[in-house]
Design an enzyme around this catalytic site. Structure first.
Site, PDB file in Angstrom:
ATOM      1  N   ASP A 145       4.519  -2.988   0.833  1.00  0.00           N
ATOM      2  CA  ASP A 145       5.966  -2.262   0.743  1.00  0.00           C
ATOM      3  C   ASP A 145       6.173  -1.930  -0.958  1.00  0.00           C
ATOM      4  OD1 ASP A 145       8.763  -1.975   0.516  1.00  0.00           O
ATOM      5  OD2 ASP A 145       8.752  -2.618   2.272  1.00  0.00           O
ATOM      6  N   ILE A 146       6.500  -0.498  -0.965  1.00  0.00           N
ATOM      7  CA  ILE A 146       6.519   0.081  -2.074  1.00  0.00           C
ATOM      8  C   ILE A 146       7.975  -0.479  -2.982  1.00  0.00           C
ATOM      9  CG2 ILE A 146       8.144   2.069  -1.620  1.00  0.00           C
ATOM     10  CD1 ILE A 146       4.901   2.114  -3.559  1.00  0.00           C
ATOM     11  N   GLU A 176      15.310   1.921   8.314  1.00  0.00           N
ATOM     12  CA  GLU A 176      14.945   3.153   7.153  1.00  0.00           C
ATOM     13  C   GLU A 176      13.736   3.991   7.612  1.00  0.00           C
ATOM     14  OE1 GLU A 176      14.032   1.732   3.162  1.00  0.00           O
ATOM     15  OE2 GLU A 176      12.880   3.534   2.816  1.00  0.00           O
ATOM     16  N   HIS A 210       7.454  -1.397  12.509  1.00  0.00           N
ATOM     17  CA  HIS A 210       6.814  -2.071  11.332  1.00  0.00           C
ATOM     18  C   HIS A 210       7.235  -3.374  11.405  1.00  0.00           C
ATOM     19  CE1 HIS A 210      10.036   0.162   9.680  1.00  0.00           C
ATOM     20  NE2 HIS A 210      10.002  -0.976   8.774  1.00  0.00           N
ATOM     21  N   HIS A 261       7.650  -6.802   8.533  1.00  0.00           N
ATOM     22  CA  HIS A 261       7.611  -7.217   7.241  1.00  0.00           C
ATOM     23  C   HIS A 261       7.029  -8.481   7.182  1.00  0.00           C
ATOM     24  CE1 HIS A 261      10.662  -4.134   5.338  1.00  0.00           C
ATOM     25  NE2 HIS A 261      11.028  -3.949   6.592  1.00  0.00           N
TER      26      HIS A 261
END
Ligand code: 5GP
Length: 134
Positions: free
Chosen positions: A29-30, A88, A93, A95
């Protein structure tokens, strides 16, 4: 239009890749909550995780398990927390977040700023550990 994660899968947007199979992709994750915070996605573009077909969902979860075990080998932590948010990015996805306590999985927490060299090193180390779970 392709989601930002589809662009990542296609290599049109760079990512710190952890692992890839025919159907799934994992990358850092960025804006991480913790070092090693990873996103696990199906390559197929489906908005909502629970809209995946049973076999796709099961496959993604099994892939996520292997990625989580690899993260745990590399990042010192008590557990790998699992979260599904999806507010978002409209591409399913999961996490995976290294945690030491319940508060570490609070997405309202400030995100870490990790420089590119360290992100690269973290992703390479987890990617290497992932090879043990193939
Ligand atoms: P959610 O959809 O689960 O609420 O949040 C999406 C997650 O994707 C966020 O944690 C955000 O930091 C991450 N994210 C958004 N855009 C990018 C991107 O371009 N690259 C990476 N690696 N992560 C992203």
């Amino acid at each position: 239009m392709s989601s930002i994660f589809s662009k990542i899968v296609k290599g049109e947007i760079p990512s710190y890749k952890i692992a890839e199979t025919k159907d799934f992709y994992a990358f850092l994750d960025i804006n991480p909550l913790a070092k090693g915070h990873t996103l696990v996605i199906p390559k197929k573009e489906v908005d909502y995780l629970f809209d995946l077909k049973d076999d796709e969902y099961a496959g993604l979860q099994l892939f996520a398990k292997k990625v989580a075990l690899a993260i745990k080998e590399v990042i010192p932590c008590t557990r790998i927390g699992v979260a599904v948010i999806g507010l978002e990015v409209p591409h399913a996805h999961i996490h995976l977040v290294p945690i030491n306590g319940m508060g570490d999985l609070n997405f309202a927490n400030p995100k870490l700023i990790i420089d590119a060299a360290e992100m690269k090193l973290i992703s390479e180390n987890i990617a290497k550990a992932f090879q043990n779970y193939l």
